[in-house]
Design an enzyme around this catalytic site. Structure first.
Site, short mmCIF file in Angstrom:
data_model
loop_
_atom_site.label_atom_id
_atom_site.label_comp_id
_atom_site.label_asym_id
_atom_site.label_seq_id
_atom_site.Cartn_x
_atom_site.Cartn_y
_atom_site.Cartn_z
N GLN A 91 -15.77 6.26 26.22
CA GLN A 91 -15.62 4.83 25.91
C GLN A 91 -15.60 4.63 24.40
OE1 GLN A 91 -18.58 1.74 26.49
NE2 GLN A 91 -17.16 0.59 27.78
N TYR B 62 -18.85 -7.35 22.39
CA TYR B 62 -18.70 -6.55 21.16
C TYR B 62 -17.39 -6.95 20.45
CZ TYR B 62 -22.83 -4.10 22.74
OH TYR B 62 -24.11 -3.82 23.12
N ARG C 84 -12.08 -1.87 29.63
CA ARG C 84 -13.15 -2.57 30.34
C ARG C 84 -13.26 -4.01 29.85
NH1 ARG C 84 -19.69 -1.31 30.93
NH2 ARG C 84 -19.67 -1.31 33.20
N GLY D 18 -24.04 2.16 37.30
CA GLY D 18 -24.74 2.43 36.05
C GLY D 18 -26.12 3.01 36.29
N ARG D 19 -27.12 2.12 36.46
CA ARG D 19 -28.50 2.59 36.62
C ARG D 19 -28.66 3.60 37.75
NH1 ARG D 19 -30.50 -3.46 35.47
NH2 ARG D 19 -28.56 -3.68 36.62
C1 PHB Z 1 -26.65 -1.71 24.76
O1 PHB Z 1 -26.86 -0.77 24.01
O2 PHB Z 1 -27.51 -2.52 25.07
C2 PHB Z 1 -25.30 -1.85 25.30
C3 PHB Z 1 -24.30 -1.03 24.87
C4 PHB Z 1 -23.03 -1.17 25.36
C5 PHB Z 1 -22.78 -2.15 26.29
C6 PHB Z 1 -23.78 -2.97 26.75
C7 PHB Z 1 -25.04 -2.82 26.25
O3 PHB Z 1 -21.55 -2.32 26.73
#
Ligand code: PHB
Length: 360
Positions: free
Chosen positions: A98, A179, A226, A317-318
């Protein structure tokens, strides 16, 4: 009818199943913002994913926003990532990187010569970041000049080339989670005039120019992107998300991308935020490539979503942090390991490479 466990070809990349490891910031880069040996082991353990999307990695020194995140701009970083991609490929997996620019979600202490972060705007985000001094408010950014945008796009292009040199199967452009790219997309942040501000077409221009450059450089069949239309993380929603993200998908559709990855609802939070309805299926209908959804999927919801054709791929993710053999656990309907939430960001092997897989 496809199941979550069936193979799929996405662009140039052949996946063994539709269970995707979402990109996850873990803040364990070593000296030089390099992916070190623990990171090699972490991804190797998770190589049974259909695809690993390796954690957000800064495309340049100015693109970093948190302590100890890895980069993809130096020869040492390419060499570090090469160890990761070799390990994942040796284990039969596929892995893309990414590509990340945090924009204004940064702090002067993390940037070259104490520089101010850059963004679409000079307004400060109401957000915190993690530095050597712990959690601190983000710094006030400087608005990029229009004549700096070509250099920024070149940074994305070079990062994509570097990722291929490091052995990745492709890249995912990070245009989500408020971001830099999303700081241009949303009218809640972007207060520019000129070619990169104002209309939807102007606010989407940076993303589309980045996608053009990256796909030219490495091929659309190795490129994904994304989006997170309903995430407020560090910025309010756009005034008309359906129109904004509808336009973006319409413009992405003809590029021939490997996949589009959409976070439903609030990143890391609720899938259905109160009063924030969004028609994700409308975007899906407009996109011809592989469709990846993410956010809080249970086994049942993931199975149903793929079986019903609502997505081709589901990113977890988690669950992938706690459970390296997630694919097997989902297939055999076995419980997952418990997540140690205090070990997500920074530190060593604990809560990183010491989660057990099922015994044979
Ligand atoms: C984070 O570091 O909190 C973080 C990084 C990338 C993301 C979302 C959260 O896309």
């Amino acid at each position: 009818m496809s199941t979550l466990f069936d193979p799929i070809q996405i662009g140039d990349i052949a996946l063994a199943n539709r269970i995707i490891m979402a990109p996850l910031t873990r803040n364990r880069a070593v000296e030089g913002k390099v992916a070190g040996p623990l990171t090699v082991e972490y991804y190797r353990q998770r190589a049974s994913a259909g695809l690993i999307i390796a954690e957000a990695s800064q495309i340049s020194p100015m693109a970093q926003g948190y302590l100890d995140t890895p980069g993809i701009y130096s020869p040492e970083q390419i060499a570090g990532w090469r160890q990761v991609t070799d390990a994942v490929h040796a284990a039969g997996g596929k892995i893309v990187l990414q590509l990340w620019h945090v924009g204004r979600i940064s702090h002067t202490s993390l940037l070259p010569d104490g520089a101010a972060p850059v963004s679409s705007t000079a307004n400060t985000a109401n957000a915190m970041t993690f530095t050597a001094e712990g959690f601190v408010p983000v710094s006030t950014p400087r608005a990029l000049r229009d004549d700096e945008i070509p250099g920024l796009i070149e940074d994305y292009r070079r990062a994509a080339r570097n990722a291929i040199a490091a052995g990745f199967d492709g890249v995912e452009v990070h245009a989500a989670n408020t971001y830099l790219i999303e700081q241009f997309l949303r009218d809640s942040v972007n207060d520019r005039s000129g070619p990169y501000g104002g209309s939807i077409a102007n606010r989407a221009r940076l993303l589309l120019e980045v996608m053009q450059a990256v796909t030219e450089e490495i091929g659309a069949g190795r490129t994904g992107v994304r989006l997170s239309p309903m995430t407020t993380f560090t910025a309010p929603l756009d005034s008309n998300p359906q129109a904004l993200y509808g336009y973006i998908v319409e413009k992405l559709a003809p590029l021939g991308l490997a996949y589009l990855h959409v976070i439903e609802g609030e990143t890391g939070g609720t899938r259905t935020p109160e009063g924030k309805e969004f028609d994700y299926a409308a975007l899906h209908r407009a996109f011809p490539g592989a469709w990846m959804l993410n956010n809080g999927y249970s086994r049942e919801l993931a199975l149903d979503t793929v079986a019903n054709g609502k997505a081709d791929l589901i990113a977890f993710g988690r669950p992938f942090i706690s459970t390296p053999d997630l694919v097997r656990r989902l297939r055999e309907d076995k419980p997952l390991n418990e997540l140690r939430a205090d070990k997500l960001y920074g530190g060593g092997a604990e809560g990183y490479t010491d989660y057990p897989a099922l015994a044979d």
